[in-house]
Scaffold this motif. Structure first.
Motif, short mmCIF file in Angstrom:
data_model
loop_
_atom_site.label_atom_id
_atom_site.label_comp_id
_atom_site.label_asym_id
_atom_site.label_seq_id
_atom_site.Cartn_x
_atom_site.Cartn_y
_atom_site.Cartn_z
N THR A 1 -4.26 7.27 3.43
CA THR A 1 -4.76 6.93 4.77
C THR A 1 -3.82 5.94 5.44
O THR A 1 -3.53 6.05 6.64
N PRO B 1 -5.14 9.78 -5.84
CA PRO B 1 -6.42 9.14 -6.16
C PRO B 1 -6.81 8.11 -5.08
O PRO B 1 -5.98 7.75 -4.24
N ASN B 2 -8.03 7.64 -5.11
CA ASN B 2 -8.49 6.61 -4.15
C ASN B 2 -7.54 5.42 -4.19
O ASN B 2 -7.15 4.97 -5.27
N GLY B 3 -7.20 4.96 -3.01
CA GLY B 3 -6.34 3.78 -2.93
C GLY B 3 -4.86 4.07 -3.13
O GLY B 3 -4.05 3.16 -3.25
N ALA B 4 -4.50 5.38 -3.14
CA ALA B 4 -3.09 5.74 -3.37
C ALA B 4 -2.21 5.36 -2.18
O ALA B 4 -1.01 5.18 -2.32
N GLN C 1 -10.76 9.63 8.80
CA GLN C 1 -11.56 9.78 7.57
C GLN C 1 -13.05 9.62 7.87
O GLN C 1 -13.87 10.30 7.29
N HIS D 1 -9.57 15.48 -1.08
CA HIS D 1 -9.83 15.32 -2.52
C HIS D 1 -10.26 16.66 -3.11
O HIS D 1 -10.64 16.72 -4.27
N ALA E 1 0.83 -1.21 0.00
CA ALA E 1 0.00 0.00 0.00
C ALA E 1 0.86 1.26 0.00
O ALA E 1 0.50 2.26 -0.60
N1 LIG Z 1 -6.45 -3.55 6.14
C1 LIG Z 1 -6.17 -3.65 4.83
N2 LIG Z 1 -5.86 -4.85 4.28
C2 LIG Z 1 -5.54 -4.95 2.98
N3 LIG Z 1 -5.49 -3.91 2.13
C3 LIG Z 1 -5.79 -2.70 2.60
C4 LIG Z 1 -6.14 -2.49 3.98
N4 LIG Z 1 -6.38 -1.17 4.17
C5 LIG Z 1 -6.18 -0.57 2.97
N5 LIG Z 1 -5.82 -1.49 2.04
C6 LIG Z 1 -5.51 -1.24 0.63
O1 LIG Z 1 -4.42 -0.35 0.58
C7 LIG Z 1 -4.58 0.58 -0.47
C8 LIG Z 1 -4.41 1.99 0.06
O2 LIG Z 1 -5.54 2.29 0.86
P1 LIG Z 1 -5.69 3.70 1.59
O3 LIG Z 1 -6.92 3.65 2.40
O4 LIG Z 1 -4.42 4.04 2.28
O5 LIG Z 1 -5.91 4.66 0.33
P2 LIG Z 1 -6.24 6.22 0.31
O6 LIG Z 1 -5.21 6.86 -0.54
O7 LIG Z 1 -6.39 6.74 1.67
O8 LIG Z 1 -7.64 6.17 -0.46
P3 LIG Z 1 -8.93 7.13 -0.25
O9 LIG Z 1 -8.63 8.41 -0.93
O10 LIG Z 1 -9.99 6.38 -0.94
O11 LIG Z 1 -9.15 7.27 1.20
C9 LIG Z 1 -5.96 0.33 -1.07
O12 LIG Z 1 -5.79 -0.41 -2.28
C10 LIG Z 1 -6.66 -0.51 -0.04
O13 LIG Z 1 -7.52 -1.44 -0.66
#
Ligand SMILES: Nc1ncnc2c1ncn2[C@@H]1O[C@H](COP(=O)(O)OP(=O)(O)OP(=O)(O)O)[C@@H](O)[C@H]1O
Length: 962
Positions: free
Chosen positions: A567, A561-564, A609, A717, A542
């Motif tokens: 978080t 972007p989402n999933g970057a 979040q 965002h 991640a």
């Molecule tokens: N507990 C977990 N187990 C497995 N994969 C996870 C877990 N938590 C997050 N991920 C994966 O890690 C990646 C990053 O997630 P993260 O929530 O950090 O993204 P983000 O940038 O904060 O996205 P958003 O803008 O949607 O909040 C994502 O593909 C998510 O599916």
């Protein structure tokens, strides 16, 4: 900054605040709390009602009374056959045989007439010739009469009789009737009178029972009490599990831990709370039991009974704590409670027959059996009921709690032993609850090693105890190889700067957070799914190695972007998620050590979040609770919370429950919680989501003011938010930092160039609309032509009033002269305003996201079909820019043709083909991996599809397409 408290005084304050929270939650949830308190009354009343019903049923029986001088019962009459429950109607009071004999007819007539209290009408008696006729009738008319009399004349002075009755002793209206005696008495009386020739001869037979002490009545408390008291305990049990699991499920506990809540304070507060509930419940059970005048409650000592019920409920509390460690959803609490009740009920039934508290069972069986609190409880009820079984038994007193009842020779367990067992099982379940709570993954999937308690540092509160992820039984796979991205120069420079500071041991006083190669891989898991199929998930990278500094007094904005991985990165900083590799120092404290983390918890404030709030607590109560957990001095908490509420404009709603807040109000409350206690690092994960524009701007002002004296990390965002608030911005994609810098730097480096907005004053032209339109079209065309000729750009957007051009960076040198010329000719073109600026942050974001998507697609080698305008279809790798088309060679063009492919992202962010350029011959000098003519067949797929050949962009320029 307000003074803070630490150490034992803080633990004490935290316990107090948590108890207040529990009290408020119970008070707000009045219906459940009232039901919980009244459950002893309800169930004891039920026991009372059942007891009354049982007593009414046996009220005429002398068995349960002491009979010293038994009264004489007069001769029993023959009762009407209808009164007998087993008889089918129509029925006869009796039947008889020998009706040919006049003597017998006289005797039977007298039996009927002289029946005490009720002459028997002829219609209720049936006569037969002999015994065999009676048998035949009885056989074909079952259950139509209670008795049959058979008379035999032996000689003139002897008349014999036989009696057939149903010999079952039957209960009739609370009295036990001997079915034989009434017929026997009637037959003998009238035969005797007939034989002595005196129809009035006195013939009185009286029956007397033995004098006897009262026998043990059916004890309702002993028989159904255990099940009913178990229900009361299960009531509390379900509520306990639900409260604990809800806090876990909604991540409330995690939020409190992040704010610095001690585990000890958490468990201790729940323990005190549940102990108070158990005290109240036990007191009420005993008091209600006494109120309903049960001997069980009146004759056994009050203290003995109270401790017995209290220790049982406490032991059940320990079990509830332990079970809650395994449950993730609060809705499962009722199901679990139901199962425990069923198991408890069944084991109580087994215990009723004496299992296993007899010498005939082994001690090991008894010990194992006693681990389950309902079993001990049931045995305790047996012991206490036995102690009041007869009127001579005086119950168990406090001083005699360690002794067996005198008449109990096979007693193997006393009330005192049961106390010890209940206390021991409580400790056992409670310790196991804490242990499982630590080793079972929490809401963020984090857990401790199963041997964590062997680490001395755990007991000393020092660092070193690593946390793990994934289920205790899941297999953690190895991480996938990290896909390579091309790091940007600024990102590399930042990385080198951090690395240099790390190797040289430099400490920059202006840096609040230093992230050193932070990487996070979520482990792959293996679990058994439906039909015993093994389900696997692969490990997921991640965050792939972040190197960055966050300065004090600045706001660093993390975009992506989402999933970057934003978080994930900030969860690692907040200590919510353990890092896989690398480290981060927050004001010098490492997030990898638990002592560092506990220091960090005092320094940070987190706005997660998703809002983590109790629906039943008000905004003010939330802030007071978190302020106490943070260790603010009690004297300052009131003013601090009021200021915080005023800052986020929640003063009016401060006493309203958070459950009825709007989405925006909840966000503001979460934001206020993050800022409480003046944290030195504030982490804000999309803090303004759901806020209206007015409030959002207000919150931006607060954030802007909050920068002083602290570092802020923000993810959002909203590009506008990032643009306005950020001192530095980092854009992440696919787990890596793709660019870093100020907003202007990012726009100038990654934007498409400059945006020119040309507004026309067409509406001011004083002429007819038709001619006005013509003139404005003329002006538009002229301006467009000017842009094309000088800067080689066409409008990106246009309408009647304005034209928008995107001017690439490489034309920057031409801009000055061009725009001064345009300004000079403003009037000529009817231009009212010219605006020139850098492209937006949004465009930078989209470019970076697209680039990341391209790299990822290229790394994965995914293919897509490109359908050319000429009709041919070619399979090309996603993201390929220049593509040669096999099979397009000819005599004039011995090499192939090629096209430039333009990509865009769809709504989900996935890459798709926007369009492509016209076909042009591949320029001379471009190296292809194989000769087109010879290797053409190679590019034909199995189904005849043609695979395009990717051409290195460095060998081609856009000029080749003109
Ligand atoms: N507990 C977990 N187990 C497995 N994969 C996870 C877990 N938590 C997050 N991920 C994966 O890690 C990646 C990053 O997630 P993260 O929530 O950090 O993204 P983000 O940038 O904060 O996205 P958003 O803008 O949607 O909040 C994502 O593909 C998510 O599916």
């Amino acid at each position: 900054m307000a003074t803070t408290i630490s150490g034992i005084p803080l633990v004490a304050l935290q316990v107090k605040a948590l108890l207040k929270k529990n009290l408020l939650l119970s008070w707000r949830n009045k219906r459940a709390s009232l039901l919980q308190l009244l459950s002893p009354f309800m169930f004891i009343f039920l026991i009372f009602a059942i007891d009354k019903a049982m007593k009414a049923k046996t009220s005429t029986s002398s068995s349960y009374k002491s009979v010293t001088e038994p009264p004489m019962e007069p001769s029993l009459p023959i009762t009407p056959c209808e009164d007998k429950l087993f008889i089918n109607l129509p029925c006869y009071d009796f039947v008889w045989s020998g009706h040919q004999s006049p003597k017998f007819r006289i005797i039977v007539a007298r039996i009927m007439n002289n029946n005490p209290g009720r002459p028997i009408p002829p219609s209720k008696v049936k006569s037969f010739k002999d015994k065999s006729e009676v048998d035949a009738w009885l056989f074909s008319n079952p259950m139509r009469c209670p008795a049959a009399l058979h008379f035999i004349e032996r000689n003139d002075t002897v008349i014999g009789y036989g009696l057939q009755t149903n010999s079952t002793s039957l209960q009739r209206r609370g009295k036990f009737e001997n079915p034989t005696a009434s017929f026997q008495l009637a037959a003998e009386r009238e035969i005797a009178r007939y034989l002595i020739g005196d129809a009035e001869f006195s013939w009185n037979v009286f029956l007397r029972e033995f004098a006897h002490p009262s026998t043990t009545p059916f004890s309702v408390v002993a028989s159904i009490g255990p099940a009913f008291f178990l229900v009361i305990a299960i009531f509390n049990f379900v509520l306990q599990i639900r409260s604990l699991v809800t806090e876990k499920e909604l991540k409330l506990r995690q939020a409190m831990t992040m704010m610095g809540l001690y585990d000890f304070a958490y468990w201790f507060s729940w323990l005190i709370w549940e102990a108070v509930v158990a005290i109240l419940s036990s007191l009420l059970i005993v008091l209600f039991g006494m109120m309903f005048q049960f001997r069980f409650f009146l004759d056994n000592s009050f203290v003995v009974l109270f401790f017995f019920f209290f220790l049982f409920e406490l032991s059940m509390t320990g079990l509830a704590f332990m079970i809650s460690a395994f449950i993730r959803k609060s809705s499962s609490a009722t199901t679990v409670g139901f199962y425990i009740f069923i198991v408890g009920f069944v084991t109580q039934l087994v215990a009723l027959v004496g299992f296993p508290y007899k010498d005939s069972f082994s001690k090991t069986t008894r010990n194992l059996w006693s681990l389950f609190p309902p079993n001990l409880f049931s045995q305790g009820i047996n012991v206490l009921s036995d102690a009041v079984a007869t009127s001579e038994d005086k119950g168990v007193s406090w001083s005699k709690r360690g002794e067996c009842a005198l008449n109990k020779t096979d007693c193997v367990i006393t009330i005192d032993d049961i106390y010890k067992w209940l206390a021991a099982t409580f400790f056992l379940w409670f310790v196991l609850a804490i242990y499982f709570d630590n080793i079972i993954p929490n809401a963020s999937g984090v857990r401790k090693s199963i041997w964590y308690f062997l680490n001395p540092n755990y007991w000393m509160g020092k660092g070193g105890q690593k946390v793990k992820e994934g289920g205790v039984c899941s297999c953690i796979g190895s991480a996938l190889c990290q896909e390579q991205s091309t790091p940007d120069d600024d990102v590399l420079e930042e990385e080198n700067k951090v690395k240099q500071q790390l190797t040289e041991g430099l400490v920059d006083a202006n840096i609040a957070v230093q992230i050193r190669g932070l990487a996070k891989t979520y482990p792959g898991t293996r679990s058994i799914g439906c039909c015993f199929k093994c389900k696997r998930t692969s490990p997921y990278n991640a965050v792939k190695g972040l190197w960055v500094n966050f300065a004090k007094d600045q706001l660093f904005c993390l975009l992506g972007p989402n999933g970057a991985g934003k978080t994930t990165a900030i969860n690692c900083l907040a200590g919510i998620t353990p890092v896989t590799d690398g480290d981060a120092l927050i004001y010098g404290h490492s997030i990898r050590s638990s002592s560092g983390l506990s220091n960090i918890q005092k320094l940070i404030g987190v706005c997660p979040q998703f809002d983590i709030l109790w629906d039943a607590l008000s905004g003010q109560e939330h802030l007071q609770l978190f302020a106490t957990i943070k260790g603010l001095s009690p004297s300052s908490i009131k003013s601090i919370t009021q200021t915080s509420l005023a800052e986020v404009r929640l003063t009016d709603a401060s006493k309203v429950r958070a459950g009825s807040y709007s989405g925006g109000m909840k966000r503001r409350l979460s934001f206020a919680i993050a800022l409480i206690g003046d944290p030195k690092l504030v982490i804000l994960d999309e803090p303004t989501t759901g806020m209206d524009p007015i409030i959002r701007r207000h919150v931006w002002d607060i954030i802007e003011n909050a920068k002083r004296g602290r570092a802020i990390v923000l993810t959002t965002h909203s590009m506008e938010e990032a643009d306005i608030l950020s001192d530095r911005i980092g854009i992440m994609a696919k787990g890596s930092l793709r660019c870093i810098g100020t907003s202007i730097r990012l726009k100038s480096r990654f934007g498409a160039g400059f945006i020119a907005n040309i507004s026309f004053n067409g509406n001011n032209i004083e002429c007819s609309p038709a001619s006005g339109d013509a003139i404005s079209t003329e002006h538009h065309e002229a301006v467009k032509k000017l842009f094309k000729n000088h800067l080689d750009v066409v409008p990106k957007e246009e309408n009647n009033n304005f034209l928008t051009f995107v001017i690439p960076h490489d034309r920057e040198a031409l801009l000055k002269n061009f725009f001064s010329e345009l300004q000079d000719r403003e009037k000529e073109f009817g231009i009212s305003d010219i605006q020139l600026g850098l492209t937006t942050l949004e465009e930078v974001f989209l470019n970076i996201a697209r680039q990341a998507e391209l790299e990822s697609a290229a790394a994965e080698g995914r293919l897509v079909t490109l359908t050319l305008t000429s009709g041919e279809s070619v399979q090309i790798p996603i993201g390929a820019r220049f593509v040669g088309i096999p099979g397009t060679e000819s005599a004039e063009n011995p090499t192939w043709f090629m096209v430039e492919v333009y990509w865009e992202q769809d709504d989900t962010g996935a890459l798709c083909i926007a369009s492509h350029s016209q076909k042009v011959p591949i320029p001379h000098g471009v190296q292809l991996s194989s000769s087109p003519s010879r290797r053409h067949r190679r590019y034909l797929g199995q189904s005849g599809t043609v695979h395009g050949v990717v051409i290195d962009p460095s060998q081609v320029s856009s000029v080749d397409f003109q």
